[in-house]
Design an enzyme around this catalytic site. Sequence first.
Site, PDB file in Angstrom:
ATOM      1  N   ASP A  45      -6.124  -5.384   7.246  1.00 36.19           N
ATOM      2  CA  ASP A  45      -6.681  -5.661   5.928  1.00 36.19           C
ATOM      3  C   ASP A  45      -6.896  -7.170   5.853  1.00 36.19           C
ATOM      4  O   ASP A  45      -5.941  -7.940   5.984  1.00 36.19           O
ATOM      5  CB  ASP A  45      -5.706  -5.190   4.849  1.00 36.19           C
ATOM      6  CG  ASP A  45      -6.269  -5.310   3.444  1.00 36.19           C
ATOM      7  OD1 ASP A  45      -7.001  -6.281   3.179  1.00 36.19           O
ATOM      8  OD2 ASP A  45      -5.950  -4.453   2.594  1.00 36.19           O
ATOM      9  N   ASP A  51       0.823  -1.223   0.000  1.00 35.59           N
ATOM     10  CA  ASP A  51       0.000   0.000   0.000  1.00 35.59           C
ATOM     11  C   ASP A  51       0.850   1.262   0.000  1.00 35.59           C
ATOM     12  O   ASP A  51       0.518   2.261   0.644  1.00 35.59           O
ATOM     13  CB  ASP A  51      -0.959   0.006   1.199  1.00 35.59           C
ATOM     14  CG  ASP A  51      -2.073  -1.017   1.066  1.00 35.59           C
ATOM     15  OD1 ASP A  51      -2.170  -1.649  -0.006  1.00 35.59           O
ATOM     16  OD2 ASP A  51      -2.845  -1.189   2.029  1.00 35.59           O
ATOM     17  N   ASP A  84      -7.261  -9.100   3.497  1.00 34.71           N
ATOM     18  CA  ASP A  84      -6.528  -9.858   2.480  1.00 34.71           C
ATOM     19  C   ASP A  84      -5.127 -10.234   2.945  1.00 34.71           C
ATOM     20  O   ASP A  84      -4.409 -10.953   2.245  1.00 34.71           O
ATOM     21  CB  ASP A  84      -6.513  -9.136   1.128  1.00 34.71           C
ATOM     22  CG  ASP A  84      -5.623  -7.898   1.070  1.00 34.71           C
ATOM     23  OD1 ASP A  84      -4.664  -7.781   1.852  1.00 34.71           O
ATOM     24  OD2 ASP A  84      -5.888  -7.029   0.210  1.00 34.71           O
TER      25      ASP A  84
END
Length: 305
Positions: free
Chosen positions: A227, A128, A229
């Site tokens: 997150d 990110d 994921d």
Amino acid sequence: MKTISLIGAPTDVGASVRGAGMGPDALRVAGLVEALEARSLTVIDHGNLHGPANPWLEPVNGLRHLKEAIDWNQAVYNAVEAALAAGQMPMMLGGDHCLAIGSISAIANHCRKVGKKLRVLWFDAHADSNLSTISPTGNIHGMPVACLMGHGPKELISYGAHTPAMLPSEIRLIGIRSVDEGERRFIHEMGMQVFDMRYIDEHGMRAVMTSALEGIDADTHLHVSFDLDCLDPAIAPGVGTAVLGGPTYREAQLCMEMIADTGMLASLDVVELNPALDLRNQTAVLAVDLIESLFGKSTLVRLKD
């Protein structure tokens, strides 16, 4: 007894696929409020914030839905700031991970006001850390770490009138296994501490968490940005950008239990749950289970050493 302030942010303006906007309500359906109350926590559910709809347009100057992302992050910033001012623990339910810009900016500003150190544990399959000039997609959920470090559109890096919101020394990235080449260079230049999956494989999750939590004390505000994921898609299929080879259920439980052991958790993001891609709300149920462990539910039977 802690008071948890639940803040739903139902949007996928920063994401690559539709569906993350349904995440907050999927967590509620999975029994999040009831699970927290069972841990002797007081829960104030503020419902869902309101913001612009996802126009689903192509990127402009390397950024997709910039205006909408700015507005949603401002709403999150305001809600998290209000919860902290009221002495409550903010739990932001996303929505996509771009919302952590507003959440962590508010937390960092609070830390500056009260004189606390900040430590952010960023659980994610992705770094990110993209910039508009290097992002292959323009999706802002791939940029929040860079924005929090002061690299991004001025409207996204100056919430609370302070830039950067966070220093590289204040974040630990855990579970990373999908990194663009430009991100790799950015991470090295910034000197962030990254525990990628190879490091976890080689050293084990206990060593990773011991290192990631090193130096935390009573003067530290510990924030977890989770997150979903980050988890292996075999156990968490309901995410928009699944990447094979993530932490197992037991590794994830160990992370949460070791964080709980510190007694220092002060705020939380839970993001990127995509019910449209889930199987019978399996990923939401798993998320609630892991959140329970963050607040003290333990598999430990033996006495601690």
